[in-house]
Design a protein around this motif. Structure first.
Motif, PDB file in Angstrom:
ATOM      1  N   GLU A  39      33.719 -16.109  -8.013  1.00 20.54           N
ATOM      2  CA  GLU A  39      34.649 -15.001  -8.175  1.00 20.54           C
ATOM      3  C   GLU A  39      34.216 -14.149  -9.351  1.00 20.54           C
ATOM      4  O   GLU A  39      33.454 -14.583 -10.199  1.00 20.54           O
ATOM      5  CB  GLU A  39      36.083 -15.479  -8.366  1.00 20.54           C
ATOM      6  N   HIS A  40      34.689 -12.933  -9.379  1.00 20.42           N
ATOM      7  CA  HIS A  40      34.421 -12.001 -10.472  1.00 20.42           C
ATOM      8  C   HIS A  40      35.753 -11.514 -11.023  1.00 20.42           C
ATOM      9  O   HIS A  40      36.700 -11.292 -10.269  1.00 20.42           O
ATOM     10  CB  HIS A  40      33.625 -10.783  -9.990  1.00 20.42           C
ATOM     11  N   TRP A  41      35.818 -11.328 -12.312  1.00 21.79           N
ATOM     12  CA  TRP A  41      36.995 -10.739 -12.952  1.00 21.79           C
ATOM     13  C   TRP A  41      36.797  -9.238 -13.028  1.00 21.79           C
ATOM     14  O   TRP A  41      35.700  -8.759 -13.248  1.00 21.79           O
ATOM     15  CB  TRP A  41      37.185 -11.305 -14.356  1.00 21.79           C
TER      16      TRP A  41
ATOM     17  N   THR B 107      38.080  -5.929 -15.118  1.00 16.37           N
ATOM     18  CA  THR B 107      38.733  -5.585 -16.366  1.00 16.37           C
ATOM     19  C   THR B 107      39.052  -4.097 -16.390  1.00 16.37           C
ATOM     20  O   THR B 107      38.227  -3.271 -16.015  1.00 16.37           O
ATOM     21  CB  THR B 107      37.823  -5.915 -17.561  1.00 16.37           C
TER      22      THR B 107
END
Length: 83
Positions: free
Chosen positions: A73-75, A77
């Protein structure tokens, strides 16, 4: 010089952070520390370990890859625009 903080819940763990003193960067300490942590966790019966790292921190991302972690997964921002 270096430390890692890991939360363990049964047979799962999450590495909250790993830090290395700036004077010791680029010496393999993060990789060695994470590797030692994985061995200790395995001895405790932990079978799933998650970790992360900022896309800007190429060192920790390389350490994670070298230890066999894969991105799942990627966050995303959001930051206020600069004035």
């Amino acid at each position: 010089m270096a430390m890692t903080f890991i939360e363990v819940d049964g047979n799962q763990a999450e590495v909250d952070f790993t830090v290395v003193a700036r004077a010791r960067h680029r010496q393999g300490l993060a990789t060695a520390l994470k590797a030692a942590s994985l061995l200790a966790l395995a001895r405790r019966g932990v079978s799933r370990v998650r970790t992360g790292g900022s896309a800007e921190n190429r060192g920790i991302l390389a350490a994670n890859r070298s230890l066999g972690f894969r991105i799942d997964e990627h966050w995303i921002t959001m930051a206020a625009p600069a004035r």
